[in-house]
Design a protein around this motif. Structure first.
Motif, PDB file in Angstrom:
ATOM      1  N   PRO A   1     -31.960  74.282   2.082  1.00 25.62           N
ATOM      2  CA  PRO A   1     -32.002  73.802   3.471  1.00 25.62           C
ATOM      3  C   PRO A   1     -33.346  74.031   4.152  1.00 25.62           C
ATOM      4  N   GLU A   2     -34.009  75.145   3.862  1.00 25.91           N
ATOM      5  CA  GLU A   2     -35.288  75.437   4.521  1.00 25.91           C
ATOM      6  C   GLU A   2     -36.432  74.537   4.047  1.00 25.91           C
ATOM      7  N   GLU A   3     -36.174  73.684   3.064  1.00 25.94           N
ATOM      8  CA  GLU A   3     -37.176  72.731   2.570  1.00 25.94           C
ATOM      9  C   GLU A   3     -36.980  71.328   3.142  1.00 25.94           C
ATOM     10  N   LEU A   4     -36.010  71.159   4.012  1.00 27.04           N
ATOM     11  CA  LEU A   4     -35.698  69.834   4.549  1.00 27.04           C
ATOM     12  C   LEU A   4     -36.154  69.712   5.998  1.00 27.04           C
ATOM     13  N   PHE A   5     -36.682  68.547   6.323  1.00 22.59           N
ATOM     14  CA  PHE A   5     -37.229  68.251   7.650  1.00 22.59           C
ATOM     15  C   PHE A   5     -36.745  66.889   8.104  1.00 22.59           C
ATOM     16  N   THR A   6     -36.737  66.667   9.419  1.00 25.97           N
ATOM     17  CA  THR A   6     -36.516  65.336   9.970  1.00 25.97           C
ATOM     18  C   THR A   6     -37.757  64.946  10.749  1.00 25.97           C
ATOM     19  N   VAL A   7     -38.008  63.661  10.822  1.00 27.93           N
ATOM     20  CA  VAL A   7     -39.203  63.167  11.513  1.00 27.93           C
ATOM     21  C   VAL A   7     -38.767  62.349  12.719  1.00 27.93           C
ATOM     22  N   GLN A   8     -39.497  62.493  13.811  1.00 29.15           N
ATOM     23  CA  GLN A   8     -39.281  61.683  15.009  1.00 29.15           C
ATOM     24  C   GLN A   8     -40.611  61.044  15.374  1.00 29.15           C
ATOM     25  N   VAL A   9     -40.606  59.724  15.572  1.00 34.48           N
ATOM     26  CA  VAL A   9     -41.822  59.006  15.967  1.00 34.48           C
ATOM     27  C   VAL A   9     -41.914  59.020  17.481  1.00 34.48           C
ATOM     28  N   HIS A  10     -43.105  59.341  17.997  1.00 28.08           N
ATOM     29  CA  HIS A  10     -43.350  59.401  19.436  1.00 28.08           C
ATOM     30  C   HIS A  10     -44.437  58.385  19.780  1.00 28.08           C
ATOM     31  N   GLU A  11     -44.082  57.404  20.599  1.00 32.20           N
ATOM     32  CA  GLU A  11     -45.074  56.440  21.052  1.00 32.20           C
ATOM     33  C   GLU A  11     -45.930  57.108  22.107  1.00 32.20           C
ATOM     34  N   THR A  12     -47.227  56.850  22.056  1.00 32.08           N
ATOM     35  CA  THR A  12     -48.126  57.466  23.029  1.00 32.08           C
ATOM     36  C   THR A  12     -48.582  56.444  24.043  1.00 32.08           C
ATOM     37  N   ASP A  13     -49.106  56.950  25.124  1.00 27.48           N
ATOM     38  CA  ASP A  13     -49.619  56.127  26.206  1.00 27.48           C
ATOM     39  C   ASP A  13     -50.835  55.338  25.736  1.00 27.48           C
TER      40      ASP A  13
END
Length: 115
Positions: free
Chosen positions: A38-50
């Motif tokens: 479990p400590e090797e797993l990540f999720t990604v979130q895309v953030h649009e910038t100004d």
């Protein structure tokens, strides 16, 4: 969706990024064959910038399995200790071998999603 990040350095072949629970430091370690801890797993979130911030493009935050966001400390060490996303938790993604992946004149922008 969750993912694991393999270290591309030849001297660390076969190692994946992992969050060390004791101090929340992100380290490289060899994963068990055919599965990820479990400590090797990540999720990604895309953030649009100004758009008023030239050259920044879209950026991502990475959330570790401990529910915290990755941030780089001033000493260059990455920790998974952010409770929410702020500027220090945003990373630019650059495609290797591509001079302008986002088509916006910067090398750190994410390309627009295909429609």
């Amino acid at each position: 969706e969750q993912f694991a990040m393999r270290v591309s350095s030849s001297r660390m072949k076969g190692q994946y990024l992992s969050v060390r629970e004791a101090d929340k430091m992100v380290v490289a370690r060899i994963s068990a064959a055919g599965s990820f801890a479990p400590e090797e797993l990540f999720t990604v979130q895309v953030h649009e910038t100004d758009d008023a911030q030239p050259g920044k493009g879209n950026r991502v935050s990475l959330r570790a399995s401990n529910g915290r966001y990755l941030a780089m400390a001033s000493n260059g060490v990455v920790y998974a200790d952010g409770k929410s996303v702020s500027e220090e938790h945003l990373f630019a993604i650059a495609a290797l071998g591509v001079d302008d992946p986002g088509g916006d004149g910067s090398t750190g922008a994410l390309p627009e999603p295909a429609s």
